[in-house]
Design an enzyme around this catalytic site. Structure first.
Site, mmCIF file in Angstrom:
data_model
loop_
_atom_site.group_PDB
_atom_site.id
_atom_site.type_symbol
_atom_site.label_atom_id
_atom_site.label_comp_id
_atom_site.label_asym_id
_atom_site.label_seq_id
_atom_site.Cartn_x
_atom_site.Cartn_y
_atom_site.Cartn_z
ATOM 1 N N VAL A 1 6.854 -1.285 -3.101
ATOM 2 C CA VAL A 1 5.478 -1.039 -2.653
ATOM 3 C C VAL A 1 4.932 0.237 -3.274
ATOM 4 O O VAL A 1 3.780 0.284 -3.724
ATOM 5 C CB VAL A 1 5.421 -0.976 -1.115
ATOM 6 N N CYS A 2 5.744 1.290 -3.328
ATOM 7 C CA CYS A 2 5.244 2.553 -3.882
ATOM 8 C C CYS A 2 4.928 2.415 -5.370
ATOM 9 O O CYS A 2 3.960 3.004 -5.859
ATOM 10 C CB CYS A 2 6.233 3.684 -3.633
ATOM 11 N N THR A 3 5.704 1.626 -6.096
ATOM 12 C CA THR A 3 5.419 1.389 -7.514
ATOM 13 C C THR A 3 4.124 0.616 -7.663
ATOM 14 O O THR A 3 3.256 0.982 -8.453
ATOM 15 C CB THR A 3 6.570 0.609 -8.180
ATOM 16 N N ASN B 1 1.125 3.045 -6.400
ATOM 17 C CA ASN B 1 0.935 4.380 -6.965
ATOM 18 C C ASN B 1 1.282 4.515 -8.448
ATOM 19 O O ASN B 1 0.696 5.335 -9.137
ATOM 20 C CB ASN B 1 1.751 5.400 -6.175
#
Length: 109
Positions: free
Chosen positions: A62-64, A67
């Site tokens: 999710v962070c990749t 962001n």
């Protein structure tokens, strides 16, 4: 779940090798979305960071995706998620609000 871009993994393995070579302990840690991991490395006593390789990742972190998208697959997944959010989830919320008089109260409790 140690998943990161290859440059990060190479740097971690380098630091790990230096710690083993010079007999220094290492506390390795990382995150993957909402998951986290830690590994204590004590040279010649515990397994070092570079001793194992993780399986190839399944899906996109999710962070990749949100962001640091660096592949076309990340952009496609982000687009799919936005579509579902705007055209499915929000529509369901509106319908529930219109059909259920206590919908907002139930959300708050």
């Amino acid at each position: 779940p140690r998943r990161q871009r290859s440059g990060q993994q190479e740097a971690r393995k380098y630091v790990d090798a230096q710690c083993v070579q010079y007999g220094k302990p290492l506390l390795e840690s990382g995150t993957l979305g909402t998951k986290a991991n830690t590994q204590v490395v004590v040279p010649h006593l515990t397994e070092n960071y570079g001793a194992s390789n993780d399986a190839p990742p399944k899906g996109i972190a999710v962070c990749t995706e949100k962001n640091f998208p660096y592949k076309i697959e990340h952009t496609i997944q982000w687009s799919k998620n936005q579509f579902v959010r705007h055209f499915t989830e929000e529509a369901v919320d509106v319908n529930n609000y219109l059909e259920q008089s206590d919908y907002v109260e139930r959300l708050l409790h």
